[in-house]
Design a protein around this motif. Sequence first.
Motif, mmCIF file in Angstrom:
data_model
loop_
_atom_site.group_PDB
_atom_site.id
_atom_site.type_symbol
_atom_site.label_atom_id
_atom_site.label_comp_id
_atom_site.label_asym_id
_atom_site.label_seq_id
_atom_site.Cartn_x
_atom_site.Cartn_y
_atom_site.Cartn_z
ATOM 1 N N ALA A 58 39.278 16.376 -53.740
ATOM 2 C CA ALA A 58 39.809 16.803 -52.444
ATOM 3 C C ALA A 58 38.703 16.957 -51.411
ATOM 4 O O ALA A 58 38.925 16.725 -50.210
ATOM 5 N N PRO A 64 44.977 15.265 -45.022
ATOM 6 C CA PRO A 64 46.314 15.468 -45.613
ATOM 7 C C PRO A 64 46.308 15.278 -47.140
ATOM 8 O O PRO A 64 46.964 16.009 -47.873
ATOM 9 N N ILE A 65 45.545 14.304 -47.595
ATOM 10 C CA ILE A 65 45.469 14.044 -49.035
ATOM 11 C C ILE A 65 44.705 15.172 -49.717
ATOM 12 O O ILE A 65 45.091 15.651 -50.782
ATOM 13 N N GLN A 67 44.535 18.266 -48.803
ATOM 14 C CA GLN A 67 45.411 19.444 -48.887
ATOM 15 C C GLN A 67 46.379 19.324 -50.052
ATOM 16 O O GLN A 67 46.618 20.286 -50.775
ATOM 17 N N ARG A 68 46.921 18.141 -50.217
ATOM 18 C CA ARG A 68 47.870 17.931 -51.315
ATOM 19 C C ARG A 68 47.171 18.054 -52.674
ATOM 20 O O ARG A 68 47.705 18.632 -53.617
ATOM 21 N N ALA A 71 46.599 21.693 -53.392
ATOM 22 C CA ALA A 71 47.853 22.338 -53.801
ATOM 23 C C ALA A 71 48.142 22.049 -55.278
ATOM 24 O O ALA A 71 48.561 22.945 -56.029
ATOM 25 N N ASN A 72 47.907 20.807 -55.688
ATOM 26 C CA ASN A 72 48.124 20.456 -57.097
ATOM 27 C C ASN A 72 47.144 21.197 -58.009
ATOM 28 O O ASN A 72 47.517 21.663 -59.091
#
Length: 94
Positions: A58, A64-65, A67-68, A71-72
Amino acid sequence: MTELIYPQMPEHSLVVLIGPSGAGKSTIARTWPASQVLSLDAHARLLRERADEIDQLADHAPQPIGQRLRANANRLRGTADTHDATAQPAEALT
């Protein structure tokens, strides 16, 4: 060490070791082949290691990627925390 005596178990059976911390569950489990043991402690450790790897990805990903991915990673850590939360002190089991 005392000799361990195992009862006869059907093939493809599931054995769950339950007891207070320090009762010897991990000691008994270590006598079985690793391919036959699922340890929540080991699973939680692997989840946290994978979450750390995802965090590193990350750091180098577009926002945006990234952040995703974070989150994972946090979901993986949450699952590991749930594994840890299932541990009960000896006093709770009496």
